[in-house]
Scaffold this motif. Structure first.
Motif, mmCIF file in Angstrom:
data_model
loop_
_atom_site.group_PDB
_atom_site.id
_atom_site.type_symbol
_atom_site.label_atom_id
_atom_site.label_comp_id
_atom_site.label_asym_id
_atom_site.label_seq_id
_atom_site.Cartn_x
_atom_site.Cartn_y
_atom_site.Cartn_z
ATOM 1 N N ASN A 1 0.845 -1.203 -0.033
ATOM 2 C CA ASN A 1 0.066 -0.001 0.105
ATOM 3 C C ASN A 1 0.930 1.155 -0.018
ATOM 4 O O ASN A 1 1.875 1.181 0.498
ATOM 5 C CB ASN A 1 -0.950 -0.165 1.177
ATOM 6 N N GLN A 2 0.096 2.364 -0.357
ATOM 7 C CA GLN A 2 0.927 3.552 -0.299
ATOM 8 C C GLN A 2 1.012 3.719 1.207
ATOM 9 O O GLN A 2 0.154 3.510 1.938
ATOM 10 C CB GLN A 2 -0.023 4.827 -0.739
ATOM 11 N N ARG A 3 1.976 4.317 1.687
ATOM 12 C CA ARG A 3 2.424 4.439 2.979
ATOM 13 C C ARG A 3 1.978 5.688 3.613
ATOM 14 O O ARG A 3 1.802 6.664 3.040
ATOM 15 C CB ARG A 3 4.023 4.320 3.202
ATOM 16 N N GLU A 4 1.780 5.432 4.897
ATOM 17 C CA GLU A 4 1.530 6.802 5.938
ATOM 18 C C GLU A 4 0.276 7.334 5.764
ATOM 19 O O GLU A 4 -0.253 8.044 6.633
ATOM 20 C CB GLU A 4 2.793 7.900 5.462
ATOM 21 N N THR A 5 -0.614 7.304 4.456
ATOM 22 C CA THR A 5 -1.797 7.940 4.443
ATOM 23 C C THR A 5 -2.800 7.283 5.396
ATOM 24 O O THR A 5 -2.872 5.890 5.727
ATOM 25 C CB THR A 5 -2.463 7.395 2.908
ATOM 26 N N THR A 6 -3.611 8.361 6.235
ATOM 27 C CA THR A 6 -3.999 7.889 7.334
ATOM 28 C C THR A 6 -5.754 7.776 7.395
ATOM 29 O O THR A 6 -6.366 8.517 6.918
ATOM 30 C CB THR A 6 -3.775 8.897 8.383
ATOM 31 N N VAL A 7 -6.173 6.677 7.689
ATOM 32 C CA VAL A 7 -7.939 6.605 7.779
ATOM 33 C C VAL A 7 -8.269 6.331 9.175
ATOM 34 O O VAL A 7 -7.662 5.651 10.016
ATOM 35 C CB VAL A 7 -8.164 5.250 6.877
ATOM 36 N N LEU A 8 -9.505 7.038 9.393
ATOM 37 C CA LEU A 8 -10.041 6.650 10.802
ATOM 38 C C LEU A 8 -11.483 6.402 10.410
ATOM 39 O O LEU A 8 -12.206 7.232 9.838
ATOM 40 C CB LEU A 8 -9.901 8.220 11.602
ATOM 41 N N TRP A 9 -12.249 5.154 11.187
ATOM 42 C CA TRP A 9 -13.404 4.936 10.805
ATOM 43 C C TRP A 9 -14.106 4.354 11.957
ATOM 44 O O TRP A 9 -13.399 4.101 13.020
ATOM 45 C CB TRP A 9 -13.386 4.002 9.688
ATOM 46 N N GLU A 10 -15.479 4.301 11.903
ATOM 47 C CA GLU A 10 -16.348 3.843 13.060
ATOM 48 C C GLU A 10 -16.161 2.283 13.405
ATOM 49 O O GLU A 10 -16.613 1.566 12.018
ATOM 50 C CB GLU A 10 -17.731 3.970 12.786
ATOM 51 N N ARG A 11 -16.018 1.668 14.092
ATOM 52 C CA ARG A 11 -15.888 0.133 14.180
ATOM 53 C C ARG A 11 -17.196 -0.247 14.015
ATOM 54 O O ARG A 11 -17.438 -1.460 13.475
ATOM 55 C CB ARG A 11 -15.576 0.087 15.839
ATOM 56 N N ARG B 1 -14.995 9.930 21.116
ATOM 57 C CA ARG B 1 -15.419 8.699 20.492
ATOM 58 C C ARG B 1 -14.243 7.720 20.499
ATOM 59 O O ARG B 1 -14.319 6.500 20.723
ATOM 60 C CB ARG B 1 -16.031 8.834 19.263
ATOM 61 N N ALA B 2 -12.999 8.216 20.264
ATOM 62 C CA ALA B 2 -11.798 7.324 20.120
ATOM 63 C C ALA B 2 -11.700 6.820 21.294
ATOM 64 O O ALA B 2 -11.102 5.761 21.668
ATOM 65 C CB ALA B 2 -10.672 8.368 19.511
ATOM 66 N N GLU B 3 -11.592 7.645 22.350
ATOM 67 C CA GLU B 3 -11.503 7.422 23.800
ATOM 68 C C GLU B 3 -12.375 6.359 24.224
ATOM 69 O O GLU B 3 -12.009 5.458 24.924
ATOM 70 C CB GLU B 3 -11.294 8.429 24.739
ATOM 71 N N ARG B 4 -13.697 6.337 23.689
ATOM 72 C CA ARG B 4 -14.544 5.144 24.048
ATOM 73 C C ARG B 4 -14.407 4.072 23.437
ATOM 74 O O ARG B 4 -15.247 3.106 23.496
ATOM 75 C CB ARG B 4 -16.084 5.818 24.047
ATOM 76 N N GLY B 5 -13.269 3.803 22.413
ATOM 77 C CA GLY B 5 -13.264 2.769 21.807
ATOM 78 C C GLY B 5 -14.097 2.594 20.475
ATOM 79 O O GLY B 5 -13.976 1.331 19.805
ATOM 80 N N GLU B 6 -14.677 3.721 20.118
ATOM 81 C CA GLU B 6 -15.616 3.816 19.151
ATOM 82 C C GLU B 6 -15.113 3.686 17.520
ATOM 83 O O GLU B 6 -15.699 3.291 16.649
ATOM 84 C CB GLU B 6 -16.749 4.553 19.246
ATOM 85 N N LEU B 7 -13.924 4.048 17.545
ATOM 86 C CA LEU B 7 -13.282 4.630 16.287
ATOM 87 C C LEU B 7 -11.864 3.552 15.955
ATOM 88 O O LEU B 7 -11.340 3.209 17.085
ATOM 89 C CB LEU B 7 -12.932 5.865 16.268
ATOM 90 N N ALA B 8 -11.714 3.447 14.546
ATOM 91 C CA ALA B 8 -10.373 2.573 14.496
ATOM 92 C C ALA B 8 -9.495 3.423 13.573
ATOM 93 O O ALA B 8 -10.122 3.921 12.599
ATOM 94 C CB ALA B 8 -10.938 1.240 13.830
ATOM 95 N N PHE B 9 -8.035 3.540 13.947
ATOM 96 C CA PHE B 9 -7.280 4.201 12.862
ATOM 97 C C PHE B 9 -6.464 3.189 12.186
ATOM 98 O O PHE B 9 -6.282 1.888 12.638
ATOM 99 C CB PHE B 9 -6.425 4.882 13.761
ATOM 100 N N SER C 1 -4.446 -1.400 6.692
ATOM 101 C CA SER C 1 -5.482 -1.626 7.922
ATOM 102 C C SER C 1 -6.757 -1.599 7.276
ATOM 103 O O SER C 1 -7.735 -2.520 7.554
ATOM 104 C CB SER C 1 -5.145 -0.917 9.077
ATOM 105 N N TRP C 2 -7.015 -0.537 6.708
ATOM 106 C CA TRP C 2 -8.253 -0.219 6.271
ATOM 107 C C TRP C 2 -8.732 -1.249 5.096
ATOM 108 O O TRP C 2 -9.826 -1.623 5.295
ATOM 109 C CB TRP C 2 -8.464 1.180 5.476
ATOM 110 N N LEU C 3 -7.847 -1.713 4.110
ATOM 111 C CA LEU C 3 -8.342 -2.877 3.196
ATOM 112 C C LEU C 3 -8.554 -4.362 3.955
ATOM 113 O O LEU C 3 -9.603 -5.027 3.632
ATOM 114 C CB LEU C 3 -6.989 -2.947 2.131
#
Ligand code: ADP
Length: 491
Positions: free
Chosen positions: A79-89, A152-160, A165-167
């Protein structure tokens, strides 16, 4: 018949390639996707479009080769490196667009961290420098700027995740993993201990709950649902590290240079991360079993891009390949040097204020001399980074393996060999990035037995032997150095 499937998720396109046991390509599918520029200096991708294009080409390549999922031994991801994704679990929906590695929005944040004296901690633990290029400050930006993201991240609801990882999350229906070659590009990962680091997480305000589990680069980490079957996902590596593997640079001292828009040089340094005196990066090459191997990395910002400039800026060629004939219309550079510091200079100079310059023009200078000087500049810059690497690593390179679009240029490859005084070797299979991901996965599932198979499969396409006298090479290099000095500190 069973094949290996490599998913190569790049900056401008997603590709899927099927390889056989000989490491030969059986089928390829590729799809471009949109580059988003919402503000000057910002670069984004829509994560859903990344996924749609990647899953689309995956289905397409299976159809092209007319094989069933059962015939796919395993999937390797690069994958292209370093590109950053944040999503809802809970839903798998991204909370924002991905921030792409090229995006500069967090440069002020890096400046502030530097001003508060934090850079040495980052350098020591991560092998990187504090720069907006890497994922950590991008993730902090998302947590600070997307409404409710931090809570939301602190409550564990989000994934980085980086794009690997995204794929894998999407392929597997919810596995949240990455590998050390990608983790080592986040500014959050201690490359020596091989773990996420609490001090770095604290400095960047990142809650641990968003992080993926770090698994080996080679090993089954999840299963992908694929057209009614499941296939093990068994390999992960960032694109440059995957190319190092695909070039069979499996021993310390072996190096590859990728000649694309810029150049990416990686040197395998074996089981220890080498501390650079020349502002190169130390990075994880890959982890297999419990063994982590490292690389030194140096990049040249403007390489093939200087040829694009001859084409689009000066309009002295109509297509990139034409540069070779134009350069060959003169016997040598005629004393003309072109320093393509269009975006400052990277390693080993690190001068953000250097600008492009042409020196040594006389009435006899022609477009041919300019074309030659442009190609030579690609080789001069690569030679400087390689010399810096050799000095950092305390070893001497015996050959340089090359890949990327500009390696089709034989004049450039010959000049590179002449300048370095070592052979430059272009392999038969040019798709080294995808191949590296396939190997990492295939070795994990027994499709290939051991590194010997990788080394045997790697075959020379063309070898360029140095022919120039060392005196002549030294005098050209001296001319280049003089030109570079005059291009520095300009802006
Ligand atoms: P990227 O992956 O960075 O997009 P590629 O590996 O596809 O790069 O290579 C494209 C680059 O190579 C372009 O910058 C182009 O100008 C350059 N290039 C392509 N063909 C040649 C050639 N024959 N000689 C020199 N440069 C070339």
């Amino acid at each position: 018949m069973s094949l290996m499937l490599a998913l190569d998720q790049g900056t401008t396109s997603s590709r899927a390639i099927l390889f056989d046991r000989a490491g030969s390509i059986r089928a390829v599918a590729q799809r471009e996707f949109a580059q988003l520029f919402p503000q000057p200096g910002w670069v984004e991708h829509d994560p859903m479009e990344i996924w749609a294009s990647q899953s689309g080409v995956m289905a397409e390549v299976l159809a092209k080769a007319a094989i069933a999922p059962a015939d796919v031994a395993a999937i390797g991801i690069t994958n292209q490196r370093e590109t950053t994704v944040l999503w809802e679990r809970a839903t798998g929906r991204p909370v924002a667009n991905a921030i792409v590695w090229q995006d500069r929005r967090t440069a002020p944040l890096c400046d502030a961290l530097r001003a508060s004296g934090q850079e040495p901690t980052f350098v020591r633990k991560t092998g990187l420098v504090l720069d907006a290029y890497f994922s950590g400050t991008k993730l902090k930006w998302l947590l600070d700027n997307v409404p409710h993201a931090r809570a939301r991240a602190e409550r564990g609801e989000l994934a980085f995740g980086t794009v690997d990882s995204w794929l894998i999350w999407n392929l597997s229906g919810g596995a949240h993993v990455t590998d050390p070659s990608n983790a080592s590009r986040t500014l959050l990962f201690d490359i020596h201990r091989g773990e996420w680091d609490d001090e770095l997480l604290g400095l960047l305000d990142v809650p641990r709950a968003v992080l993926p589990e770090v698994v080996a680069s080679s090993g089954v980490c999840a299963h992908a649902a694929l057209a009614g079957g499941t296939v093990p996902i068994a390999g992960i590596a960032g694109d440059q590290q995957a190319a190092l593997f695909g070039q069979a640079c499996l021993e310390p001292g072996l190096a590859k240079n990728t000649y694309g828009t810029g150049c990416f040089l990686l040197l395998n340094t074996g089981r220890s991360a080498v501390w650079s005196q020349n502002h190169l990066l130390a990075t994880v090459a890959w982890k297999r079993g419990n063994t982590t191997e490292y690389a030194l990395e140096g990049s040249v910002f403007i390489a093939g891009a200087v040829v694009q400039w001859l084409r689009d800026g000066l309009k002295i060629i109509r297509s990139a390949p034409e540069v070779e004939a134009l350069a060959a219309s003169v016997p040598d550079n005629g004393g003309v040097y072109l320093v393509p510091a269009f975006a400052g200079l990277g390693a080993p100079h690190w001068d953000g204020y250097a600008r492009g310059a042409i020196f040594g023009l006389t009435r006899g200078a022609t477009a041919g001399h300019l074309a030659r000087a442009a190609l030579e500049a690609i080789a001069f810059q690569s030679a400087e980074v390689l010399r810096a690497m050799e000095s950092d690593a305390g070893l001497k390179l015996s050959e340089l393996r090359v890949d990327g679009g500009a390696t089709m240029n034989n004049l450039l490859m010959q000049f590179q060999a002449d300048l370095l005084g070592v052979p430059v070797v272009r392999p038969k299979v040019a798709e080294t990035t995808a191949l590296g991901a396939a190997y990492l996965a295939g070795l994990a599932v027994g499709y290939w037995r051991d590194d010997g198979d990788v080394t045997t499969n790697w075959q020379v396409g063309q070898r360029f032997e140095p022919a120039m006298s060392r005196d002549r090479a030294a005098s050209l290099m001296a001319g280049w150095s003089k030109a570079v000095e005059r291009a520095k500190r300009w802006a």
